[in-house]
Write an enzyme that holds these catalytic residues in place. Structure first.
Site, PDB file in Angstrom:
ATOM      1  N   ASP A  12       0.831  -1.206   0.000  1.00 38.19           N
ATOM      2  CA  ASP A  12       0.000   0.000   0.000  1.00 38.19           C
ATOM      3  C   ASP A  12       0.867   1.258   0.000  1.00 38.19           C
ATOM      4  OD1 ASP A  12      -2.350   1.362  -0.059  1.00 38.19           O
ATOM      5  OD2 ASP A  12      -2.850   1.041   2.038  1.00 38.19           O
ATOM      6  N   HIS A  29       2.562   3.583  -9.012  1.00 37.69           N
ATOM      7  CA  HIS A  29       2.430   2.140  -9.269  1.00 37.69           C
ATOM      8  C   HIS A  29       3.664   1.621 -10.010  1.00 37.69           C
ATOM      9  CE1 HIS A  29      -1.488   2.177  -7.598  1.00 37.69           C
ATOM     10  NE2 HIS A  29      -2.052   2.867  -8.571  1.00 37.69           N
ATOM     11  N   LEU A 123      11.357 -20.180  -5.541  1.00 33.20           N
ATOM     12  CA  LEU A 123      10.384 -19.371  -4.795  1.00 33.20           C
ATOM     13  C   LEU A 123       9.062 -19.470  -5.540  1.00 33.20           C
ATOM     14  CD1 LEU A 123       9.706 -16.905  -2.733  1.00 33.20           C
ATOM     15  CD2 LEU A 123      10.171 -15.455  -4.699  1.00 33.20           C
TER      16      LEU A 123
HETATM   17  C1  FPP Z   1      -1.917   0.056  -3.458  1.00 33.92           C
HETATM   18  O1  FPP Z   1      -1.466   1.393  -3.375  1.00 33.92           O
HETATM   19  C2  FPP Z   1      -1.367  -0.609  -4.631  1.00 33.92           C
HETATM   20  C3  FPP Z   1      -2.069  -1.094  -5.692  1.00 33.92           C
HETATM   21  C4  FPP Z   1      -3.571  -1.007  -5.759  1.00 33.92           C
HETATM   22  C5  FPP Z   1      -1.422  -1.691  -6.870  1.00 33.92           C
HETATM   23  C6  FPP Z   1      -0.201  -2.524  -6.608  1.00 33.92           C
HETATM   24  C7  FPP Z   1       0.553  -2.667  -7.862  1.00 33.92           C
HETATM   25  C8  FPP Z   1       1.893  -2.664  -7.978  1.00 33.92           C
HETATM   26  C9  FPP Z   1       2.823  -2.608  -6.826  1.00 33.92           C
HETATM   27  C10 FPP Z   1       2.466  -2.669  -9.367  1.00 33.92           C
HETATM   28  C11 FPP Z   1       3.094  -3.889  -9.874  1.00 33.92           C
HETATM   29  C12 FPP Z   1       2.705  -5.165  -9.248  1.00 33.92           C
HETATM   30  C13 FPP Z   1       2.895  -6.373  -9.803  1.00 33.92           C
HETATM   31  C14 FPP Z   1       2.610  -7.591  -8.993  1.00 33.92           C
HETATM   32  C15 FPP Z   1       3.384  -6.551 -11.172  1.00 33.92           C
HETATM   33  P1  FPP Z   1      -2.545   2.563  -3.400  1.00 33.92           P
HETATM   34  O2  FPP Z   1      -2.736   2.987  -4.813  1.00 33.92           O
HETATM   35  O3  FPP Z   1      -3.788   2.114  -2.696  1.00 33.92           O
HETATM   36  O4  FPP Z   1      -1.810   3.687  -2.581  1.00 33.92           O
HETATM   37  P2  FPP Z   1      -2.499   4.833  -1.689  1.00 33.92           P
HETATM   38  O5  FPP Z   1      -3.078   4.128  -0.490  1.00 33.92           O
HETATM   39  O6  FPP Z   1      -1.349   5.702  -1.336  1.00 33.92           O
HETATM   40  O7  FPP Z   1      -3.517   5.514  -2.548  1.00 33.92           O
END
Ligand code: FPP
Length: 241
Positions: A12, A29, A123
């Site tokens: 997050d 992201h 893994l």
């Molecule tokens: C949460 O942060 C994150 C996500 C909804 C997306 C996670 C995706 C990645 C880390 C990109 C690549 C992943 C893979 C597995 C290829 P948020 O957007 O909710 O952050 P915020 O709480 O600050 O708004």
């Protein structure tokens, strides 16, 4: 020093990381994808058997359309870019969640990644995509109900052990350590069944800033915890003696 066999992560803070820099959320992201790569590396180096990452929850579809489509494009490019390297490193890739919601393009890449890496064993990397813990439990209940209706099982024999075989990750070691970055202290709708006895570790660090030092701090903390599984501390010490 005890190392977790199975680590699960709620990644997050990507959006806030970008907003702090006055950049679009998608930049966060993209930076998050780099942290994913470093985390996989760290887990391989530390002999972790399974790593489960919460990439996209069943609730994330409700985000602004351009963020959702941008995330989909990012998943595609990451899959295209990284799968060969992961295969070479001996990583077995798996997906949990309802894949039919994704475009045929993405589904095809997911299947290819799973097929290409199926024989690997350094893994197991599980990507939770369009995953929800409640949906997982409901699917297990539905599968058992169908088995009972069709006479394959006697409903009286349904117990925790049988139920556990029907939820996601059933064939992997139990989750030992669940990490959530970004400062919130909750599980949201992640692995609700599977986290029953996992150690929880929270950090205010935003996901794109996570590095080996952050993960080491989580592992160090884990190795200091006494896992009692409902027993008393004295009983556990006796077992370990
Ligand atoms: C949460 O942060 C994150 C996500 C909804 C997306 C996670 C995706 C990645 C880390 C990109 C690549 C992943 C893979 C597995 C290829 P948020 O957007 O909710 O952050 P915020 O709480 O600050 O708004």
């Amino acid at each position: 020093m005890q190392t977790p066999r199975h680590v699960a992560i709620i990644m997050d803070g990507n959006g806030r990381w970008a907003e702090q820099r006055k950049r679009p959320r998608l930049i966060g992201h993209r930076a998050g994808a780099r942290a994913v790569r470093d985390t996989i590396e760290f887990c391989i180096d530390h002999g972790v058997e399974a790593l489960t990452l919460f990439a996209f929850s069943s609730e994330n579809w409700a985000r602004p359309q351009d963020e959702v489509s941008g995330l989909m494009r990012l998943f595609l490019s990451v899959l295209d870019r990284e799968v060969d390297e992961l295969a070479r490193r001996g990583v077995r890739i798996r997906f949990i969640g309802e894949a039919q919601a994704f475009s045929p393009d993405i589904r095809k890449r997911m299947q290819t990644a799973e097929a290409l890496t199926a024989g690997n064993s350094s893994l197991t990397l599980v990507i939770a995509a369009n995953y929800g813990g409640r949906q997982d439990i409901a699917a297990a209940a539905r599968a058992l109900a169908l088995d009972a209706r069709d006479g394959r099982i006697d409903p009286d024999t349904i117990d925790e052990a049988m139920f556990a075989t029907r939820v996601a990750l059933a064939d992997l070691p139990a989750v030992d350590l669940c990490i959530r970055t970004g400062g919130d202290l909750r599980i949201s709708n992640f692995l609700l069944w599977q986290l029953a006895y996992a150690e929880l570790w929270f950090t205010p660090t935003l996901w794109p800033d996570v590095d080996a030092a952050t993960l080491q701090a989580a592992f160090d903390d884990f190795s200091r915890r006494q896992r009692r599984f409902g027993l008393t501390g004295a009983q556990v010490s006796q077992q370990q003696a």
